[in-house]
Design a protein around this motif. Structure first.
Motif, PDB file in Angstrom:
ATOM      1  N   ARG A 107       4.003  -7.985  -8.413  1.00 30.51           N
ATOM      2  CA  ARG A 107       3.301  -8.799  -9.415  1.00 30.51           C
ATOM      3  C   ARG A 107       3.886 -10.212  -9.476  1.00 30.51           C
ATOM      4  N   LYS A 108       5.196 -10.340  -9.213  1.00 36.13           N
ATOM      5  CA  LYS A 108       5.829 -11.657  -9.189  1.00 36.13           C
ATOM      6  C   LYS A 108       5.666 -12.356  -7.849  1.00 36.13           C
ATOM      7  N   GLN A 109       5.092 -11.655  -6.875  1.00 36.45           N
ATOM      8  CA  GLN A 109       4.944 -12.161  -5.516  1.00 36.45           C
ATOM      9  C   GLN A 109       6.293 -12.460  -4.865  1.00 36.45           C
ATOM     10  N   ASP A 110       7.290 -11.676  -5.252  1.00 43.30           N
ATOM     11  CA  ASP A 110       8.629 -11.814  -4.667  1.00 43.30           C
ATOM     12  C   ASP A 110       8.748 -10.809  -3.519  1.00 43.30           C
ATOM     13  N   TYR A 111       8.121 -11.132  -2.413  1.00 45.47           N
ATOM     14  CA  TYR A 111       8.078 -10.211  -1.288  1.00 45.47           C
ATOM     15  C   TYR A 111       9.428 -10.106  -0.568  1.00 45.47           C
ATOM     16  N   LEU A 112      10.154 -11.209  -0.510  1.00 42.46           N
ATOM     17  CA  LEU A 112      11.474 -11.152   0.110  1.00 42.46           C
ATOM     18  C   LEU A 112      12.446 -10.294  -0.711  1.00 42.46           C
ATOM     19  N   GLY A 113      12.341 -10.401  -2.040  1.00 41.13           N
ATOM     20  CA  GLY A 113      13.177  -9.546  -2.885  1.00 41.13           C
ATOM     21  C   GLY A 113      12.812  -8.084  -2.733  1.00 41.13           C
ATOM     22  N   LEU A 114      11.518  -7.788  -2.621  1.00 40.61           N
ATOM     23  CA  LEU A 114      11.091  -6.403  -2.423  1.00 40.61           C
ATOM     24  C   LEU A 114      11.534  -5.884  -1.061  1.00 40.61           C
ATOM     25  N   LEU A 115      11.503  -6.750  -0.062  1.00 40.89           N
ATOM     26  CA  LEU A 115      11.976  -6.353   1.264  1.00 40.89           C
ATOM     27  C   LEU A 115      13.461  -6.018   1.246  1.00 40.89           C
ATOM     28  N   ALA A 116      14.244  -6.779   0.466  1.00 40.03           N
ATOM     29  CA  ALA A 116      15.670  -6.475   0.336  1.00 40.03           C
ATOM     30  C   ALA A 116      15.882  -5.139  -0.379  1.00 40.03           C
ATOM     31  N   VAL A 117      15.068  -4.877  -1.387  1.00 40.75           N
ATOM     32  CA  VAL A 117      15.158  -3.581  -2.073  1.00 40.75           C
ATOM     33  C   VAL A 117      14.813  -2.442  -1.127  1.00 40.75           C
ATOM     34  N   CYS A 118      13.807  -2.622  -0.291  1.00 41.44           N
ATOM     35  CA  CYS A 118      13.415  -1.579   0.662  1.00 41.44           C
ATOM     36  C   CYS A 118      14.526  -1.283   1.659  1.00 41.44           C
ATOM     37  N   ASN A 119      15.235  -2.313   2.079  1.00 43.75           N
ATOM     38  CA  ASN A 119      16.327  -2.104   3.041  1.00 43.75           C
ATOM     39  C   ASN A 119      17.495  -1.351   2.427  1.00 43.75           C
ATOM     40  N   ARG A 120      17.628  -1.405   1.105  1.00 45.84           N
ATOM     41  CA  ARG A 120      18.714  -0.685   0.445  1.00 45.84           C
ATOM     42  C   ARG A 120      18.343   0.758   0.096  1.00 45.84           C
ATOM     43  N   ARG A 121      17.081   1.089   0.129  1.00 44.95           N
ATOM     44  CA  ARG A 121      16.628   2.420  -0.268  1.00 44.95           C
ATOM     45  C   ARG A 121      16.354   3.274   0.967  1.00 44.95           C
ATOM     46  N   ASN A 122      16.706   4.547   0.872  1.00 46.21           N
ATOM     47  CA  ASN A 122      16.479   5.492   1.965  1.00 46.21           C
ATOM     48  C   ASN A 122      15.380   6.471   1.555  1.00 46.21           C
ATOM     49  N   GLU A 123      14.168   5.933   1.415  1.00 46.93           N
ATOM     50  CA  GLU A 123      13.014   6.733   1.031  1.00 46.93           C
ATOM     51  C   GLU A 123      11.867   6.462   1.986  1.00 46.93           C
TER      52      GLU A 123
ATOM     53  N   ILE B 145       8.694   6.032   1.186  1.00 41.66           N
ATOM     54  CA  ILE B 145       7.847   4.975   0.658  1.00 41.66           C
ATOM     55  C   ILE B 145       8.502   3.614   0.854  1.00 41.66           C
ATOM     56  N   ALA B 146       9.839   3.556   0.835  1.00 40.73           N
ATOM     57  CA  ALA B 146      10.537   2.294   1.073  1.00 40.73           C
ATOM     58  C   ALA B 146      10.369   1.858   2.523  1.00 40.73           C
ATOM     59  N   ARG B 147      10.392   2.797   3.466  1.00 40.47           N
ATOM     60  CA  ARG B 147      10.187   2.448   4.874  1.00 40.47           C
ATOM     61  C   ARG B 147       8.767   1.947   5.108  1.00 40.47           C
ATOM     62  N   ILE B 148       7.806   2.590   4.453  1.00 44.07           N
ATOM     63  CA  ILE B 148       6.413   2.142   4.601  1.00 44.07           C
ATOM     64  C   ILE B 148       6.245   0.734   4.041  1.00 44.07           C
ATOM     65  N   THR B 149       6.793   0.500   2.863  1.00 43.91           N
ATOM     66  CA  THR B 149       6.693  -0.826   2.250  1.00 43.91           C
ATOM     67  C   THR B 149       7.423  -1.876   3.061  1.00 43.91           C
ATOM     68  N   SER B 150       8.575  -1.514   3.618  1.00 42.94           N
ATOM     69  CA  SER B 150       9.334  -2.455   4.436  1.00 42.94           C
ATOM     70  C   SER B 150       8.564  -2.843   5.692  1.00 42.94           C
ATOM     71  N   LYS B 151       7.954  -1.851   6.325  1.00 48.55           N
ATOM     72  CA  LYS B 151       7.165  -2.158   7.524  1.00 48.55           C
ATOM     73  C   LYS B 151       5.973  -3.058   7.180  1.00 48.55           C
ATOM     74  N   THR B 152       5.353  -2.793   6.042  1.00 45.81           N
ATOM     75  CA  THR B 152       4.202  -3.599   5.626  1.00 45.81           C
ATOM     76  C   THR B 152       4.604  -5.038   5.324  1.00 45.81           C
ATOM     77  N   LEU B 153       5.672  -5.199   4.540  1.00 42.12           N
ATOM     78  CA  LEU B 153       6.111  -6.550   4.177  1.00 42.12           C
ATOM     79  C   LEU B 153       6.649  -7.311   5.375  1.00 42.12           C
ATOM     80  N   ASP B 154       7.309  -6.606   6.289  1.00 36.47           N
ATOM     81  CA  ASP B 154       7.825  -7.267   7.478  1.00 36.47           C
ATOM     82  C   ASP B 154       6.688  -7.821   8.321  1.00 36.47           C
ATOM     83  N   PHE B 155       5.615  -7.057   8.451  1.00 35.91           N
ATOM     84  CA  PHE B 155       4.454  -7.547   9.206  1.00 35.91           C
ATOM     85  C   PHE B 155       3.769  -8.694   8.472  1.00 35.91           C
ATOM     86  N   ALA B 156       3.659  -8.584   7.149  1.00 35.58           N
ATOM     87  CA  ALA B 156       2.968  -9.621   6.376  1.00 35.58           C
ATOM     88  C   ALA B 156       3.737 -10.932   6.377  1.00 35.58           C
TER      89      ALA B 156
END
Length: 273
Positions: free
Chosen positions: A108-124, A126-137
């Motif tokens: 909602r804040k459009q903080d995609y880089l912050g969300l990508l950092a959160v995904c890299n710290r999580r071992n889930e 859904i985090a891997r799916i989100t990380s792959k999506t944000l990395d491509f975007a």
């Protein structure tokens, strides 16, 4: 899942208790016999129980032959997998409320880089799916939302396949163990008939044949003892995994809907300028 496992263990304990109780009742003397003479039975020796040595490692190997080692290895693998999946096939390893709340707020804040950092710290998953999506975007800022969605769906299918493939090994153990037991029984029967083929038919040979057959059948029993619990726990973990995959798909759809809203806002902002 934990309730199902506890129910299965409780049923097994109740079955063993019932069998021991029935055996104890069968060994008790009748009322007439108790009124006649009370004698203290002598403790049963190993000769009275010919299968007592099967409960030991050396006795089990001696009775089942060369197939004892593969069966023991399979039993250890099955036990390890059951314990491992009991701790790993759970809600926190696939999709958690903490990650979803953080992802919702950051998108909602459009903080995609912050969300990508959160995904890299999580071992889930859904985090891997989100990380792959944000990395491509982020690497392809000119990509359309449909292209980003295709990457998300592909990664989601891959994570689902990995989850199902992990527990499939337990089902393979449950299918292989009875086959190994049957192979051990067949080899034991072949060996037994080969030993008596050159001898005359007599009571001792017939007794040896019966003993050899009973020892060969221990392989089949051992394979079933390993295979049946493995298949039972595989069915439990499969149902749990399918439920987690459904929740992961719902979470992915929610995140993609939020991204779609942000893409539409960005498009309107570019159009207005």
């Amino acid at each position: 899942m934990h309730r199902k496992i506890l129910f299965a263990l409780a049923a097994l304990v109740a079955l063993i208790f019932t069998m021991n109780l029935s055996q104890a009742q069968a060994q008790q003397p009748s009322p007439a016999a108790r009124g006649a003479t009370v004698t203290t039975p002598a403790p049963a020796s190993d000769e009275d129980n010919p299968y007592a040595d099967v409960l030991t490692f050396q006795g089990f190997v001696k009775r089942t032959g060369v197939m004892a080692y593969p069966l023991i290895i399979l039993s250890m693998i099955a036990f390890f997998m059951i314990v491992l999946f009991g701790f790993t096939v759970r809600q926190g390893t696939v999709v958690s409320d903490a990650f979803m709340n953080s992802a919702d707020a950051l998108i909602r804040k459009q903080d995609y880089l912050g969300l990508l950092a959160v995904c890299n710290r999580r071992n889930e998953c859904i985090a891997r799916i989100t990380s792959k999506t944000l990395d491509f975007a982020t690497r392809n800022p000119t990509a359309s939302f449909e292209e980003v969605k295709e990457v998300t769906e592909a990664e989601g299918n891959r994570q689902s396949s990995l989850l199902l493939a992990r527990i499939a090994y337990l089902g393979d153990v449950g299918a292989i163990a009875p086959m190994l037991g049957l192979l051990g029984t067949t080899l034991g029967m072949i060996t037994t008939f080969h030993e008596i083929s050159g001898k005359g038919v007599g009571g001792s040979n017939q007794l040896g044949l019966a003993q050899g057959v009973s020892e060969a059948l221990l392989c089949t029993a051992s394979g079933l003892v390993i295979g049946i619990p493995s298949l039972m726990f595989y069915a439990i973990f499969r149902g749990k995994t399918n439920r987690l995959i459904s929740e992961m798909e719902a979470a992915t759809t929610h995140l993609m809907a939020l991204l779609a809203v942000q893409y539409k806002r960005a498009a309107r902002a570019v159009g207005s300028n």
